[in-house]
Scaffold this active site. Sequence first.
Site, PDB file in Angstrom:
ATOM      1  CD  GLN A   6      -3.102  -0.872   2.186  1.00 16.90           C
ATOM      2  OE1 GLN A   6      -2.871  -1.488   3.221  1.00 16.90           O
ATOM      3  NE2 GLN A   6      -4.170  -0.133   1.994  1.00 16.90           N
ATOM      4  CB  SER A   7       0.507   4.452  -1.784  1.00 15.32           C
ATOM      5  OG  SER A   7       0.193   3.811  -3.002  1.00 15.32           O
ATOM      6  CB  THR A   8       0.572   6.591   2.481  1.00 18.34           C
ATOM      7  OG1 THR A   8      -0.843   6.381   2.574  1.00 18.34           O
ATOM      8  CG2 THR A   8       0.891   7.348   1.191  1.00 18.34           C
TER       9      THR A   8
END
Length: 702
Positions: A6-8
């Site tokens: 997941q990105s963040t």
Amino acid sequence: MVYVRQSTRQQVVEHSESTRLQYALVERAVTLGWARSKVMVIDDDLGVSAARADTRAGFAKLVTEVTMGRVGMVLGMEMSRLARTGRDWHQLVELCSLSGALLADPDGVYDPRIYNDRLLLGLKGTMSEAELYLIRQRMLAGKLAKAERGELSFQLPIGYVRRSSGEAVFDPDEQAQHVVRLIFSSFARLGTLHAVLRHLVDNRIQLPVRARSGPAKGELEWRRPNRETLQIMLHNPIYAGYYAYGRRQVEHARQQPGRPATGRVVKASGEWLVLLPDRMPAYISVEQFEANLARLAANRHTAQTPGAPRSGSALLSGLLCCGRCGGHRMNVSYHPVSGSQQATHTYGCAYNQINYGAVESCQFIGGPALDAYITAQVLTAVAPAALEVSLRAAEQAEDERAELDKLWLQRIERATYTAERVRRQYQLAEPENRLVVRQLERDWEAALAQLDQLSNDYQRFRDTQPLRLTATERQAINALAEELPALWHAPTTTQAERKELLRLMIEQIEVNVAGDSELVDVSIAWAGGHHTHGQAVRPVRRAEQLSYFPRMIARVTELAARGMSCPRIADALNSEGFRPAKRSHRFTAQQVQRLIAKHGIRQTDPRSNAAIAADLSPDEWTPSDLATELGMPTATLHSWIIRGWITARRARNNRHQIITADAAELDRLRQLRVRPPGYYQRRRWLDAAAATDPEISRKDPP
């Protein structure tokens, strides 16, 4: 291999459903025929963006396993989980094709070795990359639109706070505002960043900083001044009332692998994304802000800027330009002086040597002579305004002391409030709680000690620098109106201060040596646009370079032919305005002697008749010359001198006589010469007879 990403970190915490679905891919792998023990989950990249592969340790591990041929299938929730750039995606597809690994997502299973599957995987990777670009574009466009309205919030610098409504205002603390204004006024007066830093340190002034994180977020903290913070303040346009966005932009070529925050470059004001005037409360005017930027740029030591004044002896460093090669800045060279610890300096232009390989420099000028000429021009220019300068200096000194006095009072007021607050806390504490009471008592004592220390320091400050100038100080400042040259040459005036004054008054000095002579054409561009032109004199290597060398040699030849000694020739040259080539401003006997020997000048013996004759005035004669003029023997002329009929004086050699005879005296001597022989004997007889017989006196002599 099941790849989870997941990105963040915020997505990991708040979007837990996506994480659960990605971990559930393990069951899909089991359904497709893999044993559960043969399914490996790579979740090292949770909270890491897929925009760059060099920041994802989990993706690097996946690529390694595929390259080694240990992977049969790679599963991801969607292709955007595996990669967001075409380079990373196509690299993974190519490696899977070579090793025979499959790629799978909830929609199906793909074999990169089959062209149709490879084409579909390529389309999915392109869509994933385009999706990231569109998301980023929409976010940046929205952010820029908000910034163009002046509504985008960002961290405010020292001296500002943001209200709950989002409005930026001055820091409500008066001392914080006063320190910020003091920094800008000090820079306007001192001119350099280091001088401002030294001024703050010498007066123990600290910077007011609002904590941006931690338990004390938003609280005012006082920190020691440093160069970087002062430089940021002077370059920040917010202090002039501007709302600026996009001052620092990312250049991807400068980014370092694994450090996404790197690569930021400060752009020029013309390249900022947003610049809105009169949107923020201003500490300084726009004109002062631009002047500060120009001053900071001029303080940099580059080929285009003069640089900050330093302590070197060259007064014109940074101001002097060459008039031969298009106005390029001239360099300063220092040379040791034999027998002395000091060094002399020269100015030279090496532009043609460096850029075009010329054999010689454009021009070369001795420093002290040119410095003295410019100093005389500056002192002459400021002489009419000397009284106004002295009065303004007195006002400036009092203003500076008033600012520091106000700051001391604010510090004492803050320390008094702190001590009073600790006292109230101590009095409100329950006596039974001895642990708390003892600590509060120590805090109260420390606050009182700090207040007492500040009060003592303030008193010492008032004693050494009273708020108003004393009569002696004011008299000393007023005396500067009549003693500006003495102040300029005083040992207490530093070279940096002299250079600072020159740069306040002069923008540029262009020099051009007249041929190879000692004359230097000087053009001064004063601040305000006025130009003056003059001619300075520089020392040269050889006497032949002097512009008046032919006249000087002719004069030396003439004086030497008259039998004058070397000391007398030197005195004559000095009185007539001739100067030697270098080392001194007056001719000496040794210099004249070397000049006569070098150029083969014949010097007549001062004891000879020719030397005596050459040294006579128009109405002076030697006995032989006067005898020739009168057509008589020289012995007869000497007898006339003995008889007292002619007045004569001794020459310098004490061997010859010099007779003074103008036109009237020559007529009298000619009359004496034409009288018959025995005239004077008969005249004496007649004079004696006339004394006894008056009739005889009426008769003329035969």
